[in-house]
Design an enzyme around this catalytic site. Structure first.
Site, PDB file in Angstrom:
ATOM      1  N   SER A 143     -17.479  -5.204 -15.995  1.00 18.36           N
ATOM      2  CA  SER A 143     -17.362  -3.767 -16.266  1.00 18.36           C
ATOM      3  C   SER A 143     -16.376  -3.461 -17.391  1.00 18.36           C
ATOM      4  O   SER A 143     -16.433  -2.370 -17.975  1.00 18.36           O
ATOM      5  CB  SER A 143     -16.961  -3.013 -14.994  1.00 18.36           C
ATOM      6  OG  SER A 143     -15.808  -3.590 -14.413  1.00 18.36           O
ATOM      7  N   ASP A 387      -6.683   2.224 -10.550  1.00 15.23           N
ATOM      8  CA  ASP A 387      -7.374   1.353 -11.503  1.00 15.23           C
ATOM      9  C   ASP A 387      -6.442   1.007 -12.663  1.00 15.23           C
ATOM     10  O   ASP A 387      -6.201   1.835 -13.543  1.00 15.23           O
ATOM     11  CB  ASP A 387      -8.635   2.047 -12.018  1.00 15.23           C
ATOM     12  CG  ASP A 387      -9.471   1.145 -12.921  1.00 15.23           C
ATOM     13  OD1 ASP A 387      -9.024   0.025 -13.238  1.00 15.23           O
ATOM     14  OD2 ASP A 387     -10.580   1.567 -13.312  1.00 15.23           O
ATOM     15  N   HIS A 390      -9.429  -1.308 -15.877  1.00 11.37           N
ATOM     16  CA  HIS A 390     -10.220  -0.686 -16.931  1.00 11.37           C
ATOM     17  C   HIS A 390      -9.326   0.189 -17.809  1.00 11.37           C
ATOM     18  O   HIS A 390      -8.117   0.308 -17.557  1.00 11.37           O
ATOM     19  CB  HIS A 390     -11.355   0.136 -16.313  1.00 11.37           C
ATOM     20  CG  HIS A 390     -12.283  -0.678 -15.464  1.00 11.37           C
ATOM     21  ND1 HIS A 390     -12.114  -0.823 -14.093  1.00 11.37           N
ATOM     22  CD2 HIS A 390     -13.369  -1.413 -15.793  1.00 11.37           C
ATOM     23  CE1 HIS A 390     -13.062  -1.611 -13.616  1.00 11.37           C
ATOM     24  NE2 HIS A 390     -13.843  -1.988 -14.625  1.00 11.37           N
TER      25      HIS A 390
END
Length: 416
Positions: A143, A387, A390
């Site tokens: 991702s 997170d 990312h």
């Protein structure tokens, strides 16, 4: 007595003059040594490698041209950034849409990467599309690779909008066409690069337990032959519990906590996954393009692991003398470099073309660029951890495309 005093004074003057002359000669060399060391970040000291980075020739009056490693430098203020917003770009994944979900600060957007000894031009969408007119580019990875591709799409939106031409409804395999330039962009989701099956959706750490077939490349290998450029990357999924198989036989695992299975650690799985992926590319006879390895982008959890309250709350980049690549980040980075060099050497005989996009140092310095809790609304009834893997869009990951365009320009110059 006066004569003795006069002789001593003359001797003192002579010694002072000699010392001044020696200092004049030695000082520049001392300064050069200190200056040079200050320009080399600790990551380079610890991970010296003969892999040659892209080179930028400096403008100077010296007869001998100097060259510059664009991947070694610092983040410097850039008041003009960002060059798109969450409102102007439709391609941003919800979990990286930090501004939409209330991130209050904007200073993390106002930086650009500055190599130590040269300039790295900012991304130019028109120039990128012109270089890749009639060409194709595929991202293969997890991702974070998708994060990179969506950054590229947002930057290209200033010039051209793509049409979804995916050949399947499977969201793991997406394809877009920029008809204005006959340019095709694709993404093939493959977090481990090799064939994988989920053995247990919970596993020892409630993050799943995965069977990795380390000698079998994943399905992406059947789809990349047609592409002119392939950007491969992988990393963060290898922290999850895994069972490793080769030749259809279980040979070990990483934190599987199963009796009679040797824990070979994540590093073994990481190395063998890249080795298999590179080997598969080298054996892909129909592939005539160029393979980029995009190196590992470190996460920045502080105050705990990702599932134990860890977070990324910093609001400014680090300088390269404030941190260093070490521990598992260093180990994963070195595995990538070693397997890249090995594959490049093996592929040379059949004309395989490799390039290294070494973003690790730059992203190690950006603990401020992650979504943290700003990937969903606070009121949403969902279980999502902070997170720190990312990258917000827009954000530091946009620099990946500064590097990419620079490398493509360099390649075009060498081919012309």
């Amino acid at each position: 007595m006066e004569l003795l005093f006069e002789r001593r004074r003359c001797l003192l003057l002579c010694l002072t003059l000699i010392a001044f002359v020696l200092l004049t000669i030695i000082a520049p060399y001392h300064y050069y040594t200190v200056y040079t060391k200050s320009q080399v970040p600790s990551v380079i000291w610890k991970t010296s490698s003969p892999v040659s980075p892209p080179l930028v020739h400096l403008r100077n009056t010296a007869k001998t041209a100097r060259v510059c490693n664009v991947f070694s430098g610092e983040w410097v203020p850039n008041p003009s950034a960002p060059y798109y917003t969450n409102e102007s770009c439709w391609a941003i994944h919800e979990h990286q849409n930090c501004r939409k979900y209330g991130r209050p600060d904007t200073q993390f957007l106002k930086w650009r990467w500055k190599p130590n000894d040269c300039e790295l031009p900012l991304f130019n969408a028109a120039q990128f599309l012109e270089i890749l007119r009639g060409k194709s580019l595929a991202f293969v990875g997890d991702s974070v690779a998708r994060n990179h591709m969506q950054s590229l799409m947002c930057l290209l939106n200033r010039v051209s909008f793509p049409v979804d031409v995916s050949q399947t409804s499977d969201e793991r395999f997406k394809r877009w066409s920029y008809a204005s330039h006959s340019f095709t962009l694709a993404f093939f989701l493959s977090p481990f690069l090799v064939k994988t099956m989920e053995a247990d959706q919970n596993g020892p750490t409630n993050t799943g337990l995965f069977n990795l077939y380390l000698d079998e490349p994943d399905d992406w290998i059947t789809k990349v032959s047609e592409f002119d450029y392939v950007i491969m990357s992988a990393g963060h999924w290898f922290f999850r519990p895994m069972i490793f198989s080769e030749k259809k036989q279980v040979i070990g695992c990483h934190f599987c906590l199963k009796e009679n299975i040797t824990d070979l650690t994540k590093y073994y799985g990481y190395r063998m996954a890249f080795r298999t992926a590179f080997q598969a590319m080298n054996e892909l006879r129909d592939f005539k393009g160029m393979l980029f390895l995009r190196t590992f982008a470190p996460s920045h959890f502080e105050g705990g692991d990702w599932n134990k309250g860890g977070n990324c709350l910093r609001r400014m980049p680090l300088r390269n003398n404030e941190t260093r690549l070490d521990g598992f980040n260093l180990e994963l980075y070195m595995i990538q470099i070693e397997e890249f060099r090995r594959a490049e050497k093996q592929g040379r005989d059949r004309g395989m073309k490799y390039r290294l996009m070494d973003i690790t140092e730059a992203m190690l310095l950006r603990p401020d660029g992650h979504p943290s809790k700003y990937g969903h609304w606070p009121s949403e009834n969902v279980t999502l951890y902070n997170d720190c893997v990312h990258w917000c869009l827009p954000g530091p990951i946009d620099a990946f495309n500064d590097f990419l365009l620079h490398m493509l320009i360099d390649i075009k110059k060498k081919e012309s």
